[in-house]
Design an enzyme around this catalytic site. Structure first.
Site, PDB file in Angstrom:
ATOM      1  N   GLY A  10     -27.206  50.343   8.029  1.00 27.80           N
ATOM      2  CA  GLY A  10     -26.537  49.162   8.581  1.00 27.80           C
ATOM      3  C   GLY A  10     -25.330  49.564   9.429  1.00 27.80           C
TER       4      GLY A  10
ATOM      5  N   ASP B  98     -32.296  52.300   2.290  1.00 26.07           N
ATOM      6  CA  ASP B  98     -32.185  51.091   3.117  1.00 26.07           C
ATOM      7  C   ASP B  98     -33.576  50.540   3.391  1.00 26.07           C
ATOM      8  OD1 ASP B  98     -31.666  49.299   5.463  1.00 26.07           O
ATOM      9  OD2 ASP B  98     -29.663  50.150   5.291  1.00 26.07           O
TER      10      ASP B  98
ATOM     11  N   GLY C  24     -30.527  46.551   9.019  1.00 28.07           N
ATOM     12  CA  GLY C  24     -30.149  47.846   9.597  1.00 28.07           C
ATOM     13  C   GLY C  24     -31.307  48.425  10.398  1.00 28.07           C
TER      14      GLY C  24
ATOM     15  N   TYR D 126     -22.969  33.482  -0.919  1.00 33.08           N
ATOM     16  CA  TYR D 126     -22.623  34.858  -0.556  1.00 33.08           C
ATOM     17  C   TYR D 126     -21.356  35.308  -1.290  1.00 33.08           C
ATOM     18  CZ  TYR D 126     -21.152  38.732   2.543  1.00 33.08           C
ATOM     19  OH  TYR D 126     -20.739  39.932   3.047  1.00 33.08           O
TER      20      TYR D 126
HETATM   21  P1  NAD Z   1     -25.542  45.318   7.759  1.00 36.54           P
HETATM   22  O1  NAD Z   1     -26.503  44.156   7.667  1.00 36.54           O
HETATM   23  O2  NAD Z   1     -25.481  46.054   9.032  1.00 36.54           O
HETATM   24  O3  NAD Z   1     -25.777  46.329   6.556  1.00 36.54           O
HETATM   25  C1  NAD Z   1     -26.442  45.989   5.363  1.00 36.54           C
HETATM   26  C2  NAD Z   1     -27.539  47.027   5.169  1.00 36.54           C
HETATM   27  O4  NAD Z   1     -28.188  46.763   3.932  1.00 36.54           O
HETATM   28  C3  NAD Z   1     -28.621  46.946   6.267  1.00 36.54           C
HETATM   29  O5  NAD Z   1     -28.898  48.240   6.755  1.00 36.54           O
HETATM   30  C4  NAD Z   1     -29.831  46.373   5.529  1.00 36.54           C
HETATM   31  O6  NAD Z   1     -31.050  46.797   6.109  1.00 36.54           O
HETATM   32  C5  NAD Z   1     -29.590  46.889   4.135  1.00 36.54           C
HETATM   33  N1  NAD Z   1     -30.258  46.087   3.107  1.00 36.54           N
HETATM   34  C6  NAD Z   1     -30.267  44.730   2.971  1.00 36.54           C
HETATM   35  N2  NAD Z   1     -31.020  44.385   1.911  1.00 36.54           N
HETATM   36  C7  NAD Z   1     -31.477  45.546   1.376  1.00 36.54           C
HETATM   37  C8  NAD Z   1     -32.305  45.856   0.262  1.00 36.54           C
HETATM   38  N3  NAD Z   1     -32.820  44.884  -0.499  1.00 36.54           N
HETATM   39  N4  NAD Z   1     -32.574  47.151   0.004  1.00 36.54           N
HETATM   40  C9  NAD Z   1     -32.083  48.156   0.772  1.00 36.54           C
HETATM   41  N5  NAD Z   1     -31.290  47.920   1.839  1.00 36.54           N
HETATM   42  C10 NAD Z   1     -30.997  46.633   2.136  1.00 36.54           C
HETATM   43  O7  NAD Z   1     -24.102  44.713   7.394  1.00 36.54           O
HETATM   44  P2  NAD Z   1     -22.682  45.425   7.301  1.00 36.54           P
HETATM   45  O8  NAD Z   1     -21.767  44.584   8.098  1.00 36.54           O
HETATM   46  O9  NAD Z   1     -22.766  46.868   7.590  1.00 36.54           O
HETATM   47  O10 NAD Z   1     -22.326  45.188   5.759  1.00 36.54           O
HETATM   48  C11 NAD Z   1     -22.260  46.238   4.806  1.00 36.54           C
HETATM   49  C12 NAD Z   1     -21.607  45.715   3.539  1.00 36.54           C
HETATM   50  O11 NAD Z   1     -20.294  45.271   3.836  1.00 36.54           O
HETATM   51  C13 NAD Z   1     -22.320  44.536   2.888  1.00 36.54           C
HETATM   52  O12 NAD Z   1     -22.294  44.700   1.499  1.00 36.54           O
HETATM   53  C14 NAD Z   1     -21.501  43.347   3.295  1.00 36.54           C
HETATM   54  O13 NAD Z   1     -21.586  42.303   2.351  1.00 36.54           O
HETATM   55  C15 NAD Z   1     -20.116  43.945   3.371  1.00 36.54           C
HETATM   56  N6  NAD Z   1     -19.209  43.223   4.283  1.00 36.54           N
HETATM   57  C16 NAD Z   1     -19.281  43.379   5.632  1.00 36.54           C
HETATM   58  C17 NAD Z   1     -18.366  42.703   6.448  1.00 36.54           C
HETATM   59  C18 NAD Z   1     -18.362  42.852   7.948  1.00 36.54           C
HETATM   60  O14 NAD Z   1     -17.455  42.328   8.588  1.00 36.54           O
HETATM   61  N7  NAD Z   1     -19.290  43.537   8.580  1.00 36.54           N
HETATM   62  C19 NAD Z   1     -17.402  41.876   5.867  1.00 36.54           C
HETATM   63  C20 NAD Z   1     -17.387  41.722   4.505  1.00 36.54           C
HETATM   64  C21 NAD Z   1     -18.262  42.427   3.715  1.00 36.54           C
END
Ligand code: NAD
Length: 327
Positions: A11, A32, A37, A150
């Site tokens: 991701g 992943d 991602g 969420y």
């Molecule tokens: P993203 O969607 O790019 O990353 C999430 C990753 O998890 C992806 O690669 C997706 O393919 C993978 N994924 C989802 N479900 C899955 C599963 N069942 N099994 C295996 N892999 C799985 O999002 P991100 O922005 O990189 O977020 C990463 C983390 O940070 C998350 O936990 C999110 O809740 C948290 N977060 C992000 C933000 C932000 O601003 N980007 C803010 C708050 C929290």
């Protein structure tokens, strides 16, 4: 050098963390399912000898147990992410964000592994305070409003992690990310900066939800992953919750204006009601600002790159993408 597992490592944030860990000389396995991602996010490290990608879901208990077995440090980032995705599919949110976390924590107790748990500023819900500290109350809306699923799911993860720390002394750190931005973030799931930049590069009006007076703080992903790594390394941080992000405040309207000025001066802003963007009954959070005192006190640092600098980085990355990929 440690053997690390990064769930969600393909991701946006996970891929930057993976690169940083490999740079520091660690071994990294990414688990992943490539749902939000992609392999392209890991293109720079795909042939690194200390890197391995396992494609599969954290909801598969056998697979999760297997990949955890060889690891010393676990960065748990896989989750159903983004307000839009969550509003559209709350069942997936709950299934992805709760059960696997519990299994992961239980296994980590047995393996004496260090864990970083990615949480979110969404756990504060609608708390009306101007600046949120980690000890503040959580103010969720009604359970009939899917968007709160969420934040609630991540809050349950936090309760679980803290409980495992108290009962079994599990070395776990909880990071509440505020808005994280940078190269590789995509706009499909409602992430505002990539969406605005795509619209500006395409010469279309920027679509601002509501009146644009809502405020946010945006931290650069590289500074955020540095905090994640340092906190997980620091025993003083274990069993604690940390706000992670920037505290430079901007309105969404101001953000749109800055992007227009940088990409395509003269573009219009189109205001769209929330119900059109997210459906009837959607509630947003008006102001979202972290108090970073705990992060600063523990690490002696906090994300400090300016919003203008972050926007330049995102715009340059978007411009470098092949035409047609700027979605
Ligand atoms: P993203 O969607 O790019 O990353 C999430 C990753 O998890 C992806 O690669 C997706 O393919 C993978 N994924 C989802 N479900 C899955 C599963 N069942 N099994 C295996 N892999 C799985 O999002 P991100 O922005 O990189 O977020 C990463 C983390 O940070 C998350 O936990 C999110 O809740 C948290 N977060 C992000 C933000 C932000 O601003 N980007 C803010 C708050 C929290």
């Amino acid at each position: 050098m440690a053997r690390c597992l990064v769930t969600g490592g393909a991701g946006f944030i996970g891929s930057h963390l993976t690169e940083r860990l490999l740079d520091l000389g660690h071994e990294v396995t990414v688990l992943d399912d490539l749902s939000t991602g992609s392999r392209e996010n890991l293109a720079a490290v795909a042939n690194h000898p200390a890197f391995r990608l396992r494609v599969g879901s954290i909801t598969d208990p056998l697979l999760l147990t297997e990949v955890m077995a060889g690891s010393e440090v676990i960065y748990h980032l896989a989750a159903a992410v983004g307000v839009k995705l969550v509003a559209d599919d709350p069942v997936r949110t709950i299934e992805t964000n709760i059960y696997p976390t519990e299994l992961l924590l239980r296994q980590a107790v047995q393996g004496r592994q260090r864990v970083f748990l990615a949480s979110t500023s969404e756990v504060y819900g609608k708390n009306p305070k101007e600046r949120w500290t980690e000890e503040d109350d959580l103010h969720f809306g009604a359970t009939t409003r899917a968007r709160w699923a969420y934040g609630c799911s991540k809050a349950i993860d936090e309760f679980l992690a803290l409980a495992y720390h108290r009962k079994f002394q599990l070395p776990v750190v909880i990071g509440r990310f505020f808005n994280v931005v940078g190269p590789r973030q995509v706009g499909h799931y409602g992430m505002v900066i990539p969406r605005f930049v795509d619209q500006a590069l395409a010469g279309r009006p920027l679509e601002v939800y509501d009146d644009g007076g809502q405020t946010r703080c945006f931290g650069h992903v590289q500074e955020v992953v540095e905090c994640v790594f340092r906190l997980t390394e620091s025993s003083a941080a274990h069993g604690e919750v940390f706000n992670i992000g920037s505290d430079e405040l901007v309105t969404i309207r101001g953000l749109a204006e800055q992007i227009i000025a940088k990409v395509h001066p003269g573009l219009a802003i189109r205001y769209i009601p929330y119900r059109e963007a997210y459906g009837e009954g959607f509630e947003d959070v008006r102001q979202r600002v972290p108090d970073l005192t705990r992060l600063r006190t523990t690490l002696g640092m906090q994300p400090s790159r300016s919003l203008s600098d972050i926007l330049d980085d995102v715009i340059a990355w978007k411009r470098s993408q092949p035409a047609g990929d700027q979605t």
